[in-house]
Scaffold this active site. Structure first.
Site, PDB file in Angstrom:
ATOM      1  N   GLU A 187       0.828  -1.209   0.000  1.00 49.38           N
ATOM      2  CA  GLU A 187       0.000   0.000   0.000  1.00 49.38           C
ATOM      3  C   GLU A 187       0.860   1.256   0.000  1.00 49.38           C
ATOM      4  OE1 GLU A 187      -2.768   2.537   2.984  1.00 49.38           O
ATOM      5  OE2 GLU A 187      -3.055   0.361   3.095  1.00 49.38           O
ATOM      6  N   CYS A 288      -8.342   5.015   8.288  1.00 50.70           N
ATOM      7  CA  CYS A 288      -9.418   4.132   7.833  1.00 50.70           C
ATOM      8  C   CYS A 288     -10.364   3.800   8.984  1.00 50.70           C
ATOM      9  CB  CYS A 288      -8.794   2.861   7.268  1.00 50.70           C
ATOM     10  SG  CYS A 288      -9.935   1.501   7.034  1.00 50.70           S
ATOM     11  N   SER A 318      -0.326  -5.991   7.951  1.00 48.32           N
ATOM     12  CA  SER A 318       0.059  -4.916   8.861  1.00 48.32           C
ATOM     13  C   SER A 318      -1.003  -4.679   9.925  1.00 48.32           C
ATOM     14  CB  SER A 318       0.304  -3.629   8.066  1.00 48.32           C
ATOM     15  OG  SER A 318       0.649  -2.565   8.919  1.00 48.32           O
ATOM     16  N   ASN A 319      -2.274  -4.648   9.535  1.00 53.40           N
ATOM     17  CA  ASN A 319      -3.312  -4.350  10.527  1.00 53.40           C
ATOM     18  C   ASN A 319      -3.401  -5.454  11.576  1.00 53.40           C
ATOM     19  OD1 ASN A 319      -6.112  -5.962  10.140  1.00 53.40           O
ATOM     20  ND2 ASN A 319      -5.139  -5.756   8.147  1.00 53.40           N
TER      21      ASN A 319
END
Length: 403
Positions: A187, A288, A318-319
């Site tokens: 991203e 987000c 990552s999240n």
């Protein structure tokens, strides 16, 4: 390159799709069958708790597939339905979940290979269909595919596109984009391709270093060496840090992104004063909602008296990693796994510690009654969570779990 003009042109191309192909209802049935779970719905309906035997599961109140991920997967399914015979590619993993990506491979969707660190598009031919994943693709990749005459199916999450719009505003007004993220993450690689001058910062420690350089100066080469590969070509810390705007990789910790924004706003206030601040700092709002909701739910979950925590999601997600961080910071024994296959039986688990490699832990389920917190990253289907919980219940019921 005028990235905004290119995107505008691409949006009007007859070979560019961003809204699906009219197979929504059929695909919805497939998604429900393959990814949803009656057990998980039962836990939701029971106030996010379920006790079986000696185990009580506490499920985070926001977890799993986010809207952007579900949309991307559904569009990939629709693409296969709409183009049943064409060769279909995806430029990267559609999302960071091995079971979903393997399902696409079963549907004869091909993944662009990485050779010596670079994606190899040599096999993509004119007329092929290429899916851009949920976290986007670089503008250079889009241009290459467009020039090659490919049909482009863009599943980029709108929240990611929002970040692209922010860095394009920075570029237009000659601000350097400070991007809170991991410079190698797909991203952030995509986001930086839409930026002009940029610097990617991983955490507040790096941000404090940059703040100190802005206010007090330092050795230019040392700065460049420290952030090697994390800045735009030609970046000069002595010239390019007078005007900054902050953006972020959407899956970073919300609290850290907010702190980073405030830090750079305060830095510019100190250096240039209140009357000049608006000429040197551009505010942002690119956090987000789904990431924020899952992190907030995790903070609530770790307030419970948990014996241990299981965090489910791709190891490169990552999240998911940030959800794991929240548990670790509370000193809760926590296990990051990507599927139920990591529960190996005989009270053994293969898991990935923060900043470590996959390791095997024996006797991970203690004897006696247990309160176990469970959450999952935004790319993890409910079916995967169900499999993990069912295996925990089964494992704890076995004599080996009590050793």
């Amino acid at each position: 390159m005028d990235t905004k003009a290119f995107k505008r042109s691409l949006n009007h191309s007859e070979n560019y799709y961003r809204q699906g192909f009219g197979h929504k209802d059929e695909v919805a049935g497939m998604m429900t069958s393959e990814y949803q779970s009656s057990l998980i719905q039962e836990i939701r309906d029971n106030n996010y708790e379920l006790t079986r035997g000696d185990v009580t599961i506490y499920l985070a109140e926001a977890f799993g597939f986010c809207w952007g991920v579900e949309r991307a997967v559904a569009m990939a399914y629709e693409t296969r339905k709409h183009f049943p015979t064409e060769k279909i590619w995806v430029t990267n993993e559609i999302i960071h979940n091995p079971s979903v990506n393997n399902r696409l491979k079963e549907m004869n969707v091909h993944f662009i290979e990485v050779v010596d660190g670079d994606k190899d598009f040599s096999g993509v031919a004119n007329g092929d269909v290429v899916i851009l994943p949920a976290f986007g693709a670089t503008v250079q990749e889009m241009q290459l595919l467009n020039d090659r005459g490919c049909t482009i199916v863009d599943t980029t999450c709108p929240w990611v596109s929002k970040v692209w719009n922010s860095v394009e505003k920075h570029k237009k007004k000659n601000y350097t984009s400070i991007i809170h993220g991991k410079y190698k993450h797909e991203e952030t690689v995509a986001t930086s391709s839409f930026a002009g001058t940029y610097l990617v910062l991983l955490n507040l420690e790096e941000a404090e270093y940059v703040r100190n350089y802005i206010l007090h100066g330092g050795d230019r080469q040392t700065f460049l060496d420290k952030f090697k590969n994390a800045y735009s070509e030609g970046f000069d810390p002595d010239k390019d840090l007078d005007r900054v705007g902050v953006a972020n990789q959407t899956t970073m910790l919300k609290s850290e992104t907010e702190q980073m924004g405030k830090l750079f706003e305060q830095t510019m206030l100190e250096k240039f004063g209140p009357t000049e601040i608006n000429d040197h700092f551009m505010s942002f709002n690119t956090i987000c909602d789904a990431t924020q909701e899952r992190q907030d739910a995790m903070f609530d979950l770790v307030e419970k008296d948990l014996d241990l925590m299981v965090v489910i999601g791709g190891f490169n997600s990552s999240n998911t990693t940030h959800l794991q961080e929240i548990a670790v910071e509370r000193n809760i024994p926590s296990y990051h796994i990507d599927s139920g296959d990591r529960l190996l039986g005989n009270n053994v688990i293969a898991h990935k510690p923060l900043d470590g490699e996959i390791t095997t832990q024996t006797h991970w389920l203690p004897a006696g009654k247990l309160k176990i917190g469970v959450t999952s990253g935004a790319s993890t289907p409910d079916k995967v969570v169900e499999d993990v919980i069912a295996k925990i219940f089964a494992e704890k019921a076995q004599p080996a779990a009590l050793v």
